[in-house]
Design an enzyme around this catalytic site. Structure first.
Site: not given
Ligand code: EZ4
Ligand code: CO
Length: 402
Positions: A210, A212, A283, A236, A339, A262, A159, A402, A147
């Site tokens: 990702d 987010h 996920r 993602e 992951e 997630e 982030y 985020w 990733r």
């Molecule tokens: O933001 O586990 O794909 N992984 C992520 C992680 C999550 C954290 C949140 O607790 O996006 O970094």
């Molecule tokens: Co993620």
């Protein structure tokens, strides 16, 4: 095989973890991860006050019945706190069943469907030049999937871009820190990152990114389209997923594969996403989606609709969750990727485990049960430290996803 004791262990060997340990009258023990990043004590209290009293005296062999009892019996269904608590019980009971049978849990789930669980690592850096070196670090370690996240020129902090290499921790302060986000800056930068990575590493390395949850569907559609030349394995969390039909808009515009889930805690969070084939990877993970029993139900639904697994495996999911995830990963027919963020040596020492990394894959090991435990004496040396995830704002001060 009656449950005689159940207790919650909260420990902070570098980051907070909540673990449920169940003991039976024939002396077997089982462990389940109950960690909910930034909200740890809510789950600890849910378990201690409301769940453990009804576990004592129950038959430890009745995994499905206990799941249904906790889910339906509480009246208040779903939600991350409830489903994390149920997950911990379910995971611990699978561990006990494996030990009682003398078999690793994956054997109870139907046996192996593959040699191991292919994992992806995390290349994080501020600049593109630095991230190329990080990708090389992972390919050098044998990873087949990486990733890639970078800083965004014009923004101070992003982030998902950790300061440490190999280790990553987003919950960085007792009270949430704040970061500033700009979608235009981000969207103009990411395609260039992947152009450079593909140019350097060729067509075969699996690449992931990702978002987010930071875009709208039409912005995500544009990003997906702009990344098509670089053939990502997945994009993602392009948008927050409460509005499942919102993914139709992304799907209409891009063939970049999508991964999400997630933060999902039940099959109801992804039912439409799966049934309409709006995503390619789900996920959801053992600890936050009701344990091995419920996650397998999600993956079975996904299999019918050509959706594969891609379980969350960040450092806030303890080695107990990782062990449980691996037993599922090697047994289900529709595994995609797992992951994997390495835990610190302090965490690994508190949670001795049998799983190991080799050739780009994690292997769950052959010990009866899950093959993971908690060293309670060592855990007691690391008292809980409050830590929360950061909050993101737009440049005008608006709170942003985020
Ligand atoms: O933001 O586990 O794909 N992984 C992520 C992680 C999550 C954290 C949140 O607790 O996006 O970094
Ligand atoms: Co993620």
């Amino acid at each position: 095989m009656k449950i005689t004791d159940a207790r919650v262990v909260v420990t902070c060997p570098g980051r907070n973890f909540v673990t449920l340990k169940i003991t039976t009258d024939d002396g077997l023990t089982g462990v389940g991860d109950a960690t909910l990043n930034g909200r740890e004590l809510a789950v600890a209290s849910y378990l201690t006050e409301h769940v453990i009293p009804v576990l004592i005296g129950r038959d430890a062999a009745r995994i499905e019945d206990t799941w249904q009892y906790l889910y339906k019996g509480a009246y208040w269904r779903r939600g991350p706190v409830t489903m994390t608590a149920i997950a911990a019980v379910d995971t611990a009971l699978w561990d006990i069943k494996g030990k009682a049978a003398g078999l690793p849990v994956y054997q109870l789930l139907g046996g192996r469907s593959r040699d191991g669980a292919t994992v992806y690592g995390h290349a994080n850096a501020d600049t593109v030049d630095e991230v190329l070196a990080e990708v090389a670090r992972y390919t050098g370690l044998g990873y087949r999937a990486v990733r890639v996240q970078t800083g965004v020129p014009g923004l101070d902090a992003t982030y998902g871009v950790g300061k440490d290499k190999l280790f990553y921790e987003p919950a960085d302060a007792a009270l949430p820190t704040e970061t500033v986000w700009s979608t235009p800056h981000y969207l103009s930068h990411v395609p260039e990152v992947f152009r450079r990575v593909r140019e350097e590493f060729g067509p075969h390395l699996q690449l992931l990114h990702d978002v987010h949850h930071r875009l709208t569907p039409i912005e995500a559609a544009r990003l997906g389209a702009s990344l098509e030349p670089y053939a990502l394995t997945w994009l993602e969390d392009p948008v927050p997923a409460e509005l499942q039909e919102g993914f139709r808009l992304i799907r209409q515009h891009t063939t970049t594969p999508l991964a999400v889930g997630e933060v999902f805690n039940s099959i109801w969070d992804c039912k439409q996403l799966i049934q309409e084939q709006l995503i390619d990877y789900v996920r959801a993970t053992v600890v936050h989606a009701g344990g091995i029993s419920h996650l397998r139900r999600i993956f079975d639904l996904a299999a019918l609709h050509h959706v594969r697994s891609g379980s969350h495996g960040a450092t806030d999911l303890s080695p107990v969750c990782m062990a449980a995830a691996l037993h599922l990963d090697v047994s289900i027919p529709n595994f995609g990727l797992q992951e994997y963020m390495r835990h610190t040596p302090e965490t690994d020492a508190v949670f001795p485990h049998d799983y190991r990394f080799a050739d780009g894959m994690l292997h769950p090991g052959e010990r009866p049960g899950l093959g993971v435990d908690i060293d309670e004496e060592l855990a007691a040396q690391y008292p809980y430290r409050p830590a929360q995830l950061p909050v993101s704002r737009l440049q005008d001060g608006t709170v942003h996803s985020w």
